[in-house]
Write an enzyme that holds these catalytic residues in place. Sequence first.
Site, PDB file in Angstrom:
ATOM      1  N   GLU A   1      -6.409   2.726   7.232  1.00  0.00           N
ATOM      2  CA  GLU A   1      -7.808   2.275   7.266  1.00  0.00           C
ATOM      3  C   GLU A   1      -7.900   0.752   7.371  1.00  0.00           C
ATOM      4  O   GLU A   1      -8.924   0.206   7.770  1.00  0.00           O
ATOM      5  CB  GLU A   1      -8.548   2.793   6.022  1.00  0.00           C
TER       6      GLU A   1
ATOM      7  N   ARG B   1     -21.224  12.232  11.495  1.00  0.00           N
ATOM      8  CA  ARG B   1     -21.786  11.639  10.280  1.00  0.00           C
ATOM      9  C   ARG B   1     -22.893  10.633  10.546  1.00  0.00           C
ATOM     10  O   ARG B   1     -23.880  10.587   9.810  1.00  0.00           O
ATOM     11  CB  ARG B   1     -20.664  10.951   9.505  1.00  0.00           C
TER      12      ARG B   1
ATOM     13  N   GLY C   1      -0.816   4.456  -0.018  1.00  0.00           N
ATOM     14  CA  GLY C   1      -1.665   5.589   0.351  1.00  0.00           C
ATOM     15  C   GLY C   1      -0.975   6.380   1.449  1.00  0.00           C
ATOM     16  O   GLY C   1       0.241   6.236   1.673  1.00  0.00           O
ATOM     17  N   LEU C   2      -1.737   7.193   2.155  1.00  0.00           N
ATOM     18  CA  LEU C   2      -1.086   8.018   3.175  1.00  0.00           C
ATOM     19  C   LEU C   2      -0.433   7.161   4.245  1.00  0.00           C
ATOM     20  O   LEU C   2       0.648   7.489   4.736  1.00  0.00           O
ATOM     21  CB  LEU C   2      -2.098   8.991   3.772  1.00  0.00           C
TER      22      LEU C   2
ATOM     23  N   ARG D   1     -16.257   7.176  12.836  1.00  0.00           N
ATOM     24  CA  ARG D   1     -15.082   8.045  12.697  1.00  0.00           C
ATOM     25  C   ARG D   1     -15.520   9.491  12.501  1.00  0.00           C
ATOM     26  O   ARG D   1     -16.440   9.763  11.731  1.00  0.00           O
ATOM     27  CB  ARG D   1     -14.260   7.612  11.483  1.00  0.00           C
TER      28      ARG D   1
ATOM     29  N   SER E   1     -17.754  16.754   0.171  1.00  0.00           N
ATOM     30  CA  SER E   1     -17.021  16.792   1.439  1.00  0.00           C
ATOM     31  C   SER E   1     -17.837  17.360   2.601  1.00  0.00           C
ATOM     32  O   SER E   1     -18.615  18.297   2.454  1.00  0.00           O
ATOM     33  CB  SER E   1     -15.775  17.654   1.258  1.00  0.00           C
TER      34      SER E   1
ATOM     35  N   GLY F   1       0.831  -1.205   0.000  1.00  0.00           N
ATOM     36  CA  GLY F   1       0.000   0.000   0.000  1.00  0.00           C
ATOM     37  C   GLY F   1       0.860   1.247   0.000  1.00  0.00           C
ATOM     38  O   GLY F   1       1.881   1.311   0.704  1.00  0.00           O
TER      39      GLY F   1
END
Length: 644
Positions: A433, A338, A50-51, A443, A292, A48
Amino acid sequence: MDLYTEGDPIADTKAPDGPIETRWDRRRFEAKLVNPANRRKLTVIVVGTGLAGGSAAATLAEQGYHVKSYCYQDSPRRAHSIAAQGGINAAKNYRNDGDSVHRLFYDTVKGGDFRSRESNVHRLAEVSVNIIDQCVAQGVPFAREYGGLLDTRSFGGAQVQRTFYARGQTGQQLLLGAYQALERQIGLGNVEMNARHEMLELVIVEGRARGIVVRDLVTGEITTEMADAVVLASGGYGNVFYLSTNAKGCNVTASWRAHRKGAYFANPCYTQIHPTCIPVSGDHQSKLTLMSESLRNDGRVWVPKAKGDDRSPKDIPEAERDYYLERIYPSFGNLVPRDIASRAAKNVCDEGRGVGPGGLGVYLDFADAINRLGRKAIEAKYGNLFEMYERITGEDPYEVPMRIYPAVHYTMGGLWVDYDLQSTIPGLFVIGEANFSDHGANRLGASALMQGLADGYFVLPNTLANYLAGVGSYGKVDASHPEAVATRTAVEERIQKLLSINGDRTVDSFHRELGQIMWEHCGMDRTEAGLRKAIDEIRALREQFWQRVRVPGDGEGLNQSLEKAGRVADFFELAELMCIDALHREESCGGHFRAEHQTPDGEAQRDDDRFAYVAAWEYTGDQPVLHKEDLQFEYVHPTQRSYK
Ligand SMILES: Cc1cc2nc3c(=O)[nH]c(=O)nc-3n(C[C@H](O)[C@H](O)[C@H](O)COP(=O)(O)OP(=O)(O)OC[C@H]3O[C@@H](n4cnc5c(N)ncnc54)[C@H](O)[C@@H]3O)c2cc1C
């Protein structure tokens, strides 16, 4: 329950005790170190870019380890993290509005509905401040105020403005920062980069993770790659629902293959449904688009007060509009977390007050903000998001309110890890993640980038050293080891099996149907009857898959149907475990809403006496085994979450 058995409890033996502010410091001090001269003799595989994976690979290589990095995209900088829009949290308190490490810690534990570990979350909040410094030093162009200080904005579940951002492209800019650091190490020869390679299996030798089997997606070649430790940074599994805001390629294969080899999977049912996505427009769609959460800083959410009111929004007078989030949650208004905002949207649509085709939408309206701040200010903050919305829907959000609806977005569940981020397989570490993370059952917005970079830049480089300091004694093994050979043979056989079925249904048709089952029964609200039905349907569909799927072409070169088939096969097994997890958790918490367990006013009703634990599932090939990790709350006392 008839679907699983219960095993021994599991404990996080690496978590230090004592005052919470000192735990991470103590763990770092007590962890063993690897002498710089010995680091270059050690190889670490990072799956991976990603970040999480990009930052980890760059940092480990900078420390002197030899790193082998893998991603399935054509470039590490195309990892899904690039899609992140809104921002990254950090307890810098630049605004002097009452923020602190403790407040970020508190907001995150509460936001996760008291289903995360206090020690981990506190560490995350501590490290958050270093992330911003690190990224600024790399040249990440965060938005700035006129005076030059970094700007911040609000995200859900917080009453302070702690979200740092780079327009609506924060993930992209952060990823470019990590990518440059990674490229530097590739240039120096410390990172061996393998783009367009997919990990299809984990190699375990004598109980330790020692390598992976990968397929070159361009040539079809299968190789076995060995190392002293393996790090999975392979992202989330929201695409089990078929339709989600995730990039199309996101999948669970790396994690699932590790799970089948002994890594426990924690809280698989915790899924985040994001409230502000462009509504589904028809059966043809293969992907959903996020608008967003940052838009809720200025956008106001409303529906008509009357059922079935299909007038154009401009014709509905103020008195006939219901700004339901502001009405129900006056303290947090449009910036409730959320899970709360998503359920509220579903409720008003279920009442028949939704807008747009099928009544599955609510308005996100910027008229007030444009009147107050002017169009230019709104353009500067959200221009690219407005443009994206207009391109997809053909409507101009400067003139007409956006229409939005909840959609699958993020998975809080993932492979179980201890405080050191090590899974239940020694030598297998999981970050970003892909692990079950610090977010509990929900989250908070802008906290995924924070966690991915915390894990990759700051946590893993310390805790992995503690493991690597001891590996000298395990000796080197190569790809000819019988366990490595057997693993590779199993991969080849599975590919041949998928190619040989030669049935009459496409991989996508199975994936779409699986997604529908999951959305209907394991989506926004879940019931015992629905989950049981879903398990039966998933099993029947999986059986059909292995008899009727058609994978055209062969395995000797680029074959995207073959790639998808392997991923969907793993999604089937994951989906069943998600439903079992959701069924066994007879409470509602965060994004997991069991319709049988709600307060009189429709909020999630936790049952702390029975369910204040992490559910860590062991794969057996037969019924899964549940191991419970009890959660202790010494600093933030579990209460009924309230944003009113
Ligand atoms: C549209 C959108 C907007 C978002 N906005 C925000 C935001 O503003 N703020 C925020 O905090 N969070 C946001 N998120 C969430 C956040 O972007 C993700 O949680 C985060 O980027 C995940 O990072 P990661 O490094 O863990 O995984 P990813 O970025 O998903 O990277 C996974 C990597 O693993 C590789 N990989 C996976 N499987 C394999 C395999 N089998 N073999 C080889 N390689 C493999 C991939 O190639 C990729 O390189 C957003 C999410 C979405 C969908």
